[in-house]
Design a protein around this motif. Structure first.
Motif, mmCIF file in Angstrom:
data_model
loop_
_atom_site.group_PDB
_atom_site.id
_atom_site.type_symbol
_atom_site.label_atom_id
_atom_site.label_comp_id
_atom_site.label_asym_id
_atom_site.label_seq_id
_atom_site.Cartn_x
_atom_site.Cartn_y
_atom_site.Cartn_z
ATOM 1 N N MET A 1 0.814 -1.209 0.000
ATOM 2 C CA MET A 1 0.000 0.000 0.000
ATOM 3 C C MET A 1 0.852 1.266 0.000
ATOM 4 S SD MET A 1 -2.897 1.151 2.771
ATOM 5 C CE MET A 1 -1.717 1.360 4.091
ATOM 6 N N PRO A 321 -8.787 5.703 -8.252
ATOM 7 C CA PRO A 321 -8.600 4.759 -7.145
ATOM 8 C C PRO A 321 -7.131 4.596 -6.738
ATOM 9 C CG PRO A 321 -10.229 3.912 -8.670
ATOM 10 C CD PRO A 321 -9.661 5.139 -9.320
ATOM 11 N N SER A 324 -6.133 7.701 -4.795
ATOM 12 C CA SER A 324 -6.737 7.682 -3.465
ATOM 13 C C SER A 324 -5.956 6.756 -2.533
ATOM 14 C CB SER A 324 -8.196 7.227 -3.554
ATOM 15 O OG SER A 324 -8.966 8.144 -4.308
ATOM 16 N N GLU A 325 -5.583 5.619 -3.081
ATOM 17 C CA GLU A 325 -4.781 4.684 -2.286
ATOM 18 C C GLU A 325 -3.428 5.299 -1.926
ATOM 19 O OE1 GLU A 325 -4.140 1.047 -0.329
ATOM 20 O OE2 GLU A 325 -5.943 1.946 -1.187
ATOM 21 N N GLU A 326 -2.834 6.016 -2.893
ATOM 22 C CA GLU A 326 -1.552 6.665 -2.638
ATOM 23 C C GLU A 326 -1.693 7.735 -1.559
ATOM 24 O OE1 GLU A 326 1.837 9.337 -4.970
ATOM 25 O OE2 GLU A 326 0.115 8.542 -6.065
ATOM 26 N N ARG A 328 -3.892 7.855 0.929
ATOM 27 C CA ARG A 328 -4.036 7.202 2.227
ATOM 28 C C ARG A 328 -2.683 6.695 2.739
ATOM 29 N NH1 ARG A 328 -9.045 5.446 0.008
ATOM 30 N NH2 ARG A 328 -8.055 3.568 -0.846
ATOM 31 N N ALA A 329 -1.891 6.137 1.821
ATOM 32 C CA ALA A 329 -0.572 5.650 2.219
ATOM 33 C C ALA A 329 0.332 6.797 2.667
ATOM 34 C CB ALA A 329 0.079 4.895 1.062
#
Length: 383
Positions: A1, A321, A324-326, A328-329
């Motif tokens: 992640m 997506p 967004s994941e980046e 959060r990480a």
């Protein structure tokens, strides 16, 4: 992640070091490893034998060095005794034992027998300096400041204060000490002061280094091997100093040869108080400078992460997506870096110092108790 986030953070490894950097690092290592050889007796011994500090020696050369060191230390009480014509009752064998102990230490110290752990860890932090010019700045600092004119006056002050405190607490005890033994006590206390005063030059070096950027682990700089190595080195040195302090306690007790407990307590208590204050200050100084270095690295990492986060947050609704994941990480990484410790706590640092001084503290207690019970036993046995 966190793979995408990690690509945005500067690497702690940095680029390869130049041959000039490695040579400068070795120069700094030699200076820091051989500084005990620049103390008064060590410097005189090497001057007499024409042996430069840091030079590897054969067994025969070390034996000659130890013998000269013994004679130099024995010279002090012998001359004072001769000048005062007080040979009657002179504890010459005690002086010789103390001189021999320090002579053995003098002979065992040197570039050929230096502890590999010490040699490796003493430059663990300078080895991670980002800029080569900063390493040369540290070398210039040591060449200018690591001189007897900086630490010798402080050593004299420490020795005089301890003797003066003993004289104030037990004014009748000082005249009862043999003049030669009093001179040897002065030398023991001066060398104790040399070791403590020289540490503050070390801390001046660490303070200067704490201004410079380092290549440390970006996620938790305090857990970098270089930082942990330096802290481990000073914890070990504090323990070693505690053991040597115990030996110095024994020497002082032998030299004072008191007729009463107060006469014994006065110099040893002053000795112990000076050790607690100076050794605790030493550990806190190392901790503070390490924390400053760690905070610099952490701040650089946080700024890099913040720039990346601020580039994604304004268009949060339109992120893919993957983006967004980046984000959060990045946010999780930012929180982890921000909350990572910057070094040992104050309580932990003080605990290390106190534990290291527990050995001399116990020796101090046993010396006092032995003196008390010896007096009582003699009172019962003698008419």
């Amino acid at each position: 992640m966190a793979t995408a986030a990690l690509r945005q953070v500067p690497s702690a490894a940095g680029g390869p070091r130049s041959a000039e950097f490695e040579a400068d690092l070795d120069r700094l290592r030699r200076i820091m490893v051989t500084w005990p050889e620049t103390y008064l007796v060590g410097r005189l011994t090497r001057t007499i034998l024409r042996t430069p500090a840091g030079q590897s020696m054969t067994v025969a050369q070390r034996l000659r060095l130890g013998l000269v060191a013994i004679l130099l230390r024995l010279f002090v009480p012998v001359v004072v005794t001769a000048v005062t014509s007080s040979w009657a009752g002179a504890p010459v064998w005690t002086w010789l034992g103390i001189a021999a102990f320090h002579g053995v230490l003098e002979a065992s110290w040197g570039a050929g027998v230096t502890d590999p752990f010490f040699e490796r860890q003493v430059v663990s932090l300078p080895a991670t300096l980002e800029r080569e010019a900063d390493l040369r700045s540290l070398i210039d600092f040591t060449n200018r400041r690591w001189r007897a004119r900086f630490y010798a006056p402080a050593a004299v002050v420490i020795a005089v204060l301890i003797i003066a405190a003993g004289a104030l607490v037990a004014p009748d005890g000082l005249p009862g000490i043999h003049p030669g033994s009093l001179a040897m006590i002065g030398l023991v206390l001066y060398e104790f002061g040399e070791e403590r005063a020289m540490r503050f030059l070390y801390f001046g070096l660490y303070g200067r280094e704490s201004r410079f950027p380092h290549r440390l682990s970006w996620l938790s700089p305090a857990d970098s091997p270089a930082v942990q190595g330096l802290l481990a080195l000073w914890r070990r040195l504090t323990v070693v100093n505690g053991v040597s302090l115990t030996v110095d306690f024994v020497f002082v007790v032998l030299l004072v040869a008191p007729d009463s407990v107060p006469a014994l307590l006065a110099p040893v208590a002053g000795f112990a108080l000076a050790a607690v204050v100076l050794d605790s200050t030493s550990m806190f100084s190392v901790r503070n400078n390490v924390q400053r270095i760690v905070r610099h690295t952490r701040q650089a990492t946080l700024e890099s992460l913040r720039d990346r986060i601020e580039g994604l947050e304004p268009r949060k609704r339109d992120l893919t997506p993957a983006e967004s994941e980046e984000l959060r990480a990045l946010l999780a990484t930012y929180a982890a870096v921000r909350d990572a410790p910057t070094g040992p706590s104050g309580a932990e640092t003080f605990g290390h110092a106190i534990r290291a001084l527990a050995i001399p503290g116990l020796a101090f207690f046993l010396a006092v108790m032995a003196e008390v019970y010896a007096e009582r036993l003699l009172d019962q046995l003698l008419p």
